[in-house]
Design a protein around this motif. Structure first.
Motif, PDB file in Angstrom:
ATOM      1  N   ALA A   1     -50.834  37.063 -17.384  1.00  0.00           N
ATOM      2  CA  ALA A   1     -50.170  35.831 -16.942  1.00  0.00           C
ATOM      3  C   ALA A   1     -48.680  36.056 -16.717  1.00  0.00           C
ATOM      4  N   ALA A   2     -48.031  36.824 -17.596  1.00  0.00           N
ATOM      5  CA  ALA A   2     -46.592  37.075 -17.460  1.00  0.00           C
ATOM      6  C   ALA A   2     -46.281  37.834 -16.178  1.00  0.00           C
ATOM      7  N   ILE A   3     -47.087  38.845 -15.876  1.00  0.00           N
ATOM      8  CA  ILE A   3     -46.844  39.632 -14.663  1.00  0.00           C
ATOM      9  C   ILE A   3     -47.061  38.776 -13.416  1.00  0.00           C
ATOM     10  N   ARG A   4     -48.180  38.069 -13.390  1.00  0.00           N
ATOM     11  CA  ARG A   4     -48.508  37.276 -12.198  1.00  0.00           C
ATOM     12  C   ARG A   4     -47.518  36.132 -11.982  1.00  0.00           C
ATOM     13  N   HIS A   5     -47.219  35.400 -13.053  1.00  0.00           N
ATOM     14  CA  HIS A   5     -46.338  34.250 -12.873  1.00  0.00           C
ATOM     15  C   HIS A   5     -44.899  34.704 -12.626  1.00  0.00           C
ATOM     16  N   GLY A   6     -44.496  35.819 -13.220  1.00  0.00           N
ATOM     17  CA  GLY A   6     -43.164  36.340 -12.958  1.00  0.00           C
ATOM     18  C   GLY A   6     -42.972  36.663 -11.490  1.00  0.00           C
ATOM     19  N   ARG A   7     -43.999  37.249 -10.873  1.00  0.00           N
ATOM     20  CA  ARG A   7     -43.912  37.563  -9.453  1.00  0.00           C
ATOM     21  C   ARG A   7     -43.953  36.297  -8.602  1.00  0.00           C
ATOM     22  N   ARG A   8     -44.689  35.304  -9.063  1.00  0.00           N
ATOM     23  CA  ARG A   8     -44.735  34.036  -8.333  1.00  0.00           C
ATOM     24  C   ARG A   8     -43.368  33.345  -8.355  1.00  0.00           C
ATOM     25  N   VAL A   9     -42.711  33.351  -9.517  1.00  0.00           N
ATOM     26  CA  VAL A   9     -41.385  32.735  -9.601  1.00  0.00           C
ATOM     27  C   VAL A   9     -40.379  33.496  -8.759  1.00  0.00           C
ATOM     28  N   ARG A  10     -40.503  34.822  -8.714  1.00  0.00           N
ATOM     29  CA  ARG A  10     -39.613  35.621  -7.868  1.00  0.00           C
ATOM     30  C   ARG A  10     -39.810  35.249  -6.394  1.00  0.00           C
ATOM     31  N   HIS A  11     -41.044  34.979  -6.015  1.00  0.00           N
ATOM     32  CA  HIS A  11     -41.335  34.522  -4.654  1.00  0.00           C
ATOM     33  C   HIS A  11     -40.684  33.157  -4.405  1.00  0.00           C
TER      34      HIS A  11
END
Length: 207
Positions: free
Chosen positions: A172-182
Motif C-alpha cells: 500500500a505504501a509503495i502504490r499510494h506513494g506513487r499515486r500521490v506523486r502523480h
C-alpha cells in the motif's frame, strides 16, 4: 517558508527515520543488547531530543536506499509523461502549450514565484509521496524481522499476523506513494495553466 521546509523535512526524513529507530530499538531489545527500562529512565527531554536527532539522521542515511527500492519495486508507477497525457486529455486546449512539455521542477519554481500558497500545496503532496516511499524501506526491514520471528521465535502466531500486515502495508505504501506523486505533477500542471505568460517565459528559457 520555514514552516514549509520543516514539514517537508519531517515527512521526508523524520517520520521514516522514526520507524527505522523504533525497529532498531526493538531488535536490540530482543537481542538483550539494550535495557528498555534503563532507556526509559533517562530524562524525558534527553529522550525526545535524542529520538528526534536519531530519527532525522536515520532518515537521511536511509534516503538513497529508499530511492533504490522505489526503482526496483514492481511497476505500479506513473511517470511524468503519464501526468502530461492525463492532463492534456482532461484539458485539450493545453495540448500545444509550451509549459506542458517543460521540466516539472522548473514549473514548480514558476508556481512558487506566482503563488507561494499554491506552491505549498504541491510541496505538501511531494512530502506525503516521499513519506510513503521512504517508509516503505522501514516496512521491508520490519517484514524481514517478522519473518525471522515467525521462523525462530516462540510467538509464531503474532509474528505471522504482523508479517501479513506489514506485507500489505508495504504494498500500500509503495502504490499510494506513487499515486500521490502523480497527483503532485497533475496539480503543478493545473496551476501552471492559469499563470499568465508562462508559455512565453518557458520559450525564452529554451532559446
Amino acid at each position: 517558508m520555514t514552516l514549509a521546509v520543516g514539514i517537508f523535512d519531517l515527512f521526508t526524513y523524520g517520520i521514516p527515520g522514526a520507524l527505522h529507530l523504533s525497529l532498531i530499538i526493538y531488535v536490540l531489545a530482543r537481542l538483550n543488547i539494550i535495557d528498555l527500562a534503563g532507556l526509559a529512565s533517562a530524562p524525558s527531554v534527553l529522550q525526545v531530543v535524542g529520538a528526534a536527532v536519531a530519527s532525522y539522521l536515520l532518515g537521511q542515511l536511509a534516503y538513497p536506499l529508499s530511492a533504490l527500492l522505489d526503482k526496483v519495486a514492481p511497476r505500479w508507477n506513473w511517470s511524468v509523461d503519464h501526468a502530461r497525457l492525463e492532463f492534456v486529455a482532461r484539458v485539450p486546449e493545453s495540448r500545444e502549450r509550451a509549459f506542458v512539455r517543460t521540466d516539472p521542477s522548473l514549473l514548480l519554481a514558476a508556481v512558487e514565484l506566482h503563488d507561494k500558497e499554491a506552491a505549498g500545496e504541491i510541496t505538501r503532496l511531494q512530502g506525503v509521496a516521499l513519506l510513503l516511499r521512504n517508509s516503505a524501506l522501514a516496512l521491508v526491514f520490519a517484514l524481514v524481522v517478522a519473518v525471522i520471528e515467525l521462523v525462530l521465535g516462540p510467538a509464531r502466531l503474532p509474528a505471522g499476523g504482523c508479517a501479513a500486515l506489514l506485507l500489505v502495508s508495504l504494498i500500500a505504501a509503495i502504490r499510494h506513494g506513487r499515486r500521490v506523486r502523480h497527483w503532485d505533477r497533475l496539480k503543478t500542471l493545473e496551476i501552471c495553466f492559469w499563470i499568465p505568460d508562462i508559455d512565453d517565459r518557458v520559450d525564452s528559457t529554451h532559446r
